[in-house]
Design a protein around this motif. Sequence first.
Motif, PDB file in Angstrom:
ATOM      1  N   LEU A 179     102.422  -6.372 -18.845  1.00  0.00           N
ATOM      2  CA  LEU A 179     102.321  -7.824 -18.693  1.00  0.00           C
ATOM      3  C   LEU A 179     101.388  -8.189 -17.533  1.00  0.00           C
ATOM      4  N   ARG A 189      97.505  -8.172 -18.384  1.00  0.00           N
ATOM      5  CA  ARG A 189      96.896  -9.143 -19.286  1.00  0.00           C
ATOM      6  C   ARG A 189      95.781  -9.915 -18.577  1.00  0.00           C
ATOM      7  N   ASP A 199      92.938  -4.647 -19.711  1.00  0.00           N
ATOM      8  CA  ASP A 199      93.249  -5.358 -20.954  1.00  0.00           C
ATOM      9  C   ASP A 199      92.060  -5.197 -21.895  1.00  0.00           C
ATOM     10  N   THR A 218      97.200  -7.973 -23.879  1.00  0.00           N
ATOM     11  CA  THR A 218      97.652  -9.341 -24.168  1.00  0.00           C
ATOM     12  C   THR A 218      98.390  -9.384 -25.493  1.00  0.00           C
ATOM     13  N   SER A 219      97.857  -8.694 -26.492  1.00  0.00           N
ATOM     14  CA  SER A 219      98.485  -8.679 -27.815  1.00  0.00           C
ATOM     15  C   SER A 219      99.843  -7.985 -27.779  1.00  0.00           C
ATOM     16  N   GLY A 235     101.696  -7.455 -25.107  1.00  0.00           N
ATOM     17  CA  GLY A 235     102.573  -8.210 -24.217  1.00  0.00           C
ATOM     18  C   GLY A 235     103.237  -9.387 -24.899  1.00  0.00           C
ATOM     19  N   HIS A 236     102.540 -10.021 -25.827  1.00  0.00           N
ATOM     20  CA  HIS A 236     103.099 -11.163 -26.552  1.00  0.00           C
ATOM     21  C   HIS A 236     104.382 -10.766 -27.285  1.00  0.00           C
ATOM     22  N   TYR A 237     104.377  -9.582 -27.908  1.00  0.00           N
ATOM     23  CA  TYR A 237     105.562  -9.123 -28.648  1.00  0.00           C
ATOM     24  C   TYR A 237     106.569  -8.454 -27.724  1.00  0.00           C
ATOM     25  N   GLU A 240     107.437  -9.349 -24.763  1.00  0.00           N
ATOM     26  CA  GLU A 240     108.267 -10.342 -24.085  1.00  0.00           C
ATOM     27  C   GLU A 240     109.492 -10.726 -24.911  1.00  0.00           C
ATOM     28  N   ARG A 241     109.368 -10.712 -26.220  1.00  0.00           N
ATOM     29  CA  ARG A 241     110.503 -11.130 -27.052  1.00  0.00           C
ATOM     30  C   ARG A 241     111.227  -9.949 -27.705  1.00  0.00           C
ATOM     31  N   THR A 256     112.081  -6.180 -33.475  1.00  0.00           N
ATOM     32  CA  THR A 256     111.088  -5.807 -32.468  1.00  0.00           C
ATOM     33  C   THR A 256     111.812  -5.164 -31.291  1.00  0.00           C
ATOM     34  N   HIS A 290      97.294  -4.158 -32.920  1.00  0.00           N
ATOM     35  CA  HIS A 290      96.893  -4.604 -31.584  1.00  0.00           C
ATOM     36  C   HIS A 290      95.568  -3.990 -31.130  1.00  0.00           C
TER      37      HIS A 290
END
Length: 372
Positions: free
Chosen positions: A8, A11, A16, A22-23, A25-27, A29-30, A68, A230
């Motif tokens: 993270l 990013r 990066d 970034t790609s 990290g987006h997934y 996080e959740r 995920t 990614h």
Amino acid sequence: MNLADHILAARGGEFDLLGIATSVGHYLERAERFEMADDVVFACNDLVRSKPSALNAALPMCRLPYPTMWIEYRGGLCGPNNRDSKTAPVPVRQGFLIESPLGDMEDLQGQVGWATCGWVHSELHDGSRDAINISPFSIYFDWRPDGDVRQNIRMMHAVMLERYPDPGGRPALKAIIDWFERRFLGNSAPEEIAKFFMTRTGWEKHSKDPKEIEALRESERHMLPGLSPHGVKVLAAIARHAANGDDPKADLRVVTNFLTDIQGEGPFIECFLAMLNSRNCIAREPVDYGKLNKARAKRGKGPLMSFTKTKLVLTRAQPRVADASGITREAARQHLVRGHFKIRRTGVYWWSPFLRGDGKLGTVKRAEYEVA
């Protein structure tokens, strides 16, 4: 910091690479995030070195509890399972983002998806610190009895090509997809299978066993590498450079090095999920970073991500063996042959340790699992 926090933090920075952090990290996080205790890593590594037919027996237990997931652990604990990777630098942390976007559909039962591998080194050869790497290749899996992962990979590659945002880069992307599918999505020749047995630590003895050769062929139907969603931009850029550059062989080496980096990681993921889904095998313990995050906030730093830590839960057999022998648990630990896990079709089971030798004649030093 855990690897997830490093990703993270990367990013938008120098690591990066074409937005790959970034790609991911987006997934990330959740995702439901897990940290493997060292004992779980050792146990998984023991299972990875089982024979191919034993690994295939674990497939029914390989189901994602969440669509995920992020799994990470301390690097360099067990050494490479692939002999060709022995000269590679040892990461400080490594992990996997496992995705199954269709995993909530009943017919897939959480057994179809892909895993993207990442790692971080404390220092690279050029002196760069906290340098993350994320593979532009993923490990695809289809653990259903009638599944064929090759079909899934080809479908994903077609979607990547169709949705690639730069029309001018599509020919280069198509070129690397065509090369990859010719090279990896066909049926392996007998000499390739024999060579693979000789490169995997502990598998040399199975290289001429027809049952294990067929088991390895079967495993290829359920788990193979493919382009990562990614890392599409990274691979397209490498392919374009190879087409226009002076040394295309150097670009090919970059691609093959990425593939070598993830070789053997698929069975590791498989074994962890089998353990996670076996009864009384792994305990889950939430990790609370509340106090640490308050201290970080005072220093102007962002919060660390929450995790669930996994630890082994063993039977009471080890203390019982010691008690029955009339010696203290501390003394018994010095003479116990380490217990180990075995895969059976109904689950992953712990084979209890047993006493060996006479304590009066000295002790045998053994690595011990941490028991929850």
